[in-house]
Design an enzyme around this catalytic site. Structure first.
Site, short mmCIF file in Angstrom:
data_model
loop_
_atom_site.label_atom_id
_atom_site.label_comp_id
_atom_site.label_asym_id
_atom_site.label_seq_id
_atom_site.Cartn_x
_atom_site.Cartn_y
_atom_site.Cartn_z
N CYS A 236 0.85 -1.19 0.00
CA CYS A 236 0.00 0.00 0.00
C CYS A 236 0.90 1.26 0.00
O CYS A 236 1.61 1.49 -0.96
CB CYS A 236 -0.95 -0.05 1.19
SG CYS A 236 -2.20 1.26 1.20
N ASP B 162 -9.25 -2.63 -7.56
CA ASP B 162 -8.78 -1.66 -6.58
C ASP B 162 -9.39 -0.31 -6.89
O ASP B 162 -9.08 0.31 -7.91
CB ASP B 162 -7.25 -1.59 -6.64
CG ASP B 162 -6.64 -0.80 -5.48
OD1 ASP B 162 -7.28 0.16 -5.02
OD2 ASP B 162 -5.53 -1.16 -5.04
N HIS C 61 -8.11 -3.73 -3.35
CA HIS C 61 -6.95 -3.23 -2.63
C HIS C 61 -6.68 -4.10 -1.40
O HIS C 61 -7.59 -4.72 -0.85
CB HIS C 61 -7.18 -1.77 -2.20
CG HIS C 61 -5.95 -1.08 -1.72
ND1 HIS C 61 -4.92 -0.72 -2.56
CD2 HIS C 61 -5.57 -0.69 -0.48
CE1 HIS C 61 -3.97 -0.14 -1.87
NE2 HIS C 61 -4.34 -0.11 -0.59
#
Length: 275
Positions: free
Chosen positions: A156, A213, A242
């Site tokens: 991330c 995502d 995600h």
């Protein structure tokens, strides 16, 4: 009877996971530390700051271990990131996760993602992160790590950092970026984004992304793929969103995560970090 929210958050913190990561998945992966050495260190940075770092490596004596820097999500070096370090250590790596937000605050005690982003993450300069990763790598070299066989893996927020660090440090052997943002604002703290440095990469980086995502447009992923040198690679899991590798969250997708982790280990080995 359900726990009151305050009691629930206290229980969550006791597990070692960030408060804002709630609700936790029922069975996050827990990697045993048998056969490993692990600990917390204070690493002196170039400006004299004492940077907290979690590390794990095989317990076998002798030789030098290949090094993997593990770059955190917005939640800091909480239990999931520590577990990733232990997973890598069990594969023969000296894995280290520095607390890259520590100057700005501790995200683990905040229960709100927006507060983490506004109060901590938005105040972290990229230059500071690059320097802290350098200091961590230097410390690893002084404590049994082989700096000539070093890679970086991030998730991330940390996935974005992987692209930037690989572009800035051509002596790395490899990088793996899990769903790292590729575009964004440019200012004094974040002067460049991964799409800006793609053509400069001399380090082979593997990018792992989810086709669903909602925070990273597929147009950005396609643009990154087009700009990458031949040594880089991007893999998209069409049905994943995600944080598909975050086994402690509802976003976890075991099939995509398992394949991505296997690719990560293969990439590190193939590019000369392991072996």
């Amino acid at each position: 009877m359900p726990l009151p929210r305050r009691a629930f958050l206290a229980c969550l913190a006791a597990t070692g996971y960030a408060l804002a990561a709630a609700p936790l998945a029922a069975s996050p992966i827990v990697t045993p530390d048998t056969g490993l050495e692990q600990g917390d260190a204070l690493v002196f940075t170039e400006d004299g700051f004492r940077l907290p770092v979690y590390w794990a490596r095989p317990a076998k004596a002798g030789g030098k271990w290949p090094v993997v820097l593990v770059v955190q999500e917005i939640f800091g070096v909480h239990e999931h990131i520590r577990d990733v370090c232990r997973r890598l250590a069990r594969q023969g790596y000296f894995a280290l996760a520095p607390e890259l937000f520590v100057r700005q605050g501790d995200p683990r005690g905040k229960a709100d993602v927006k507060a983490i982003l506004a109060d901590i993450v938005s105040r972290v300069p990229d230059r500071q992160v690059m320097d802290d990763l350098d200091a961590t790598l230097a410390w690893a070299g002084q404590h049994g790590g082989d700096r000539a066989r070093a890679g970086v893996v991030g998730f991330c927020w940390g996935g974005r950092i992987v692209w930037l660090y690989a572009a800035a440090r051509p002596n790395l052997k490899a990088g793996v970026a899990f769903y790292g943002r590729l575009a964004g604002k440019q200012d004094t703290l974040t002067p460049r984004q991964p799409l800006d440095v793609a053509g400069e990469l001399k380090v082979p980086v593997l990018g792992l992304y989810g086709g669903k995502d909602e925070g990273i447009p597929q147009a950005d992923v396609d643009a990154m793929r087009e700009r990458l040198p031949a040594s880089g690679k991007i893999v998209v899991y069409p049905d994943a969103g995600h944080a598909f590798h975050a086994d402690y969250r509802a976003s976890y997708q075991s099939v995509a995560a398992g394949d991505a982790w296997a690719r990560t280990l293969q990439w590190l080995q193939q590019m000369g970090v392991g072996g």
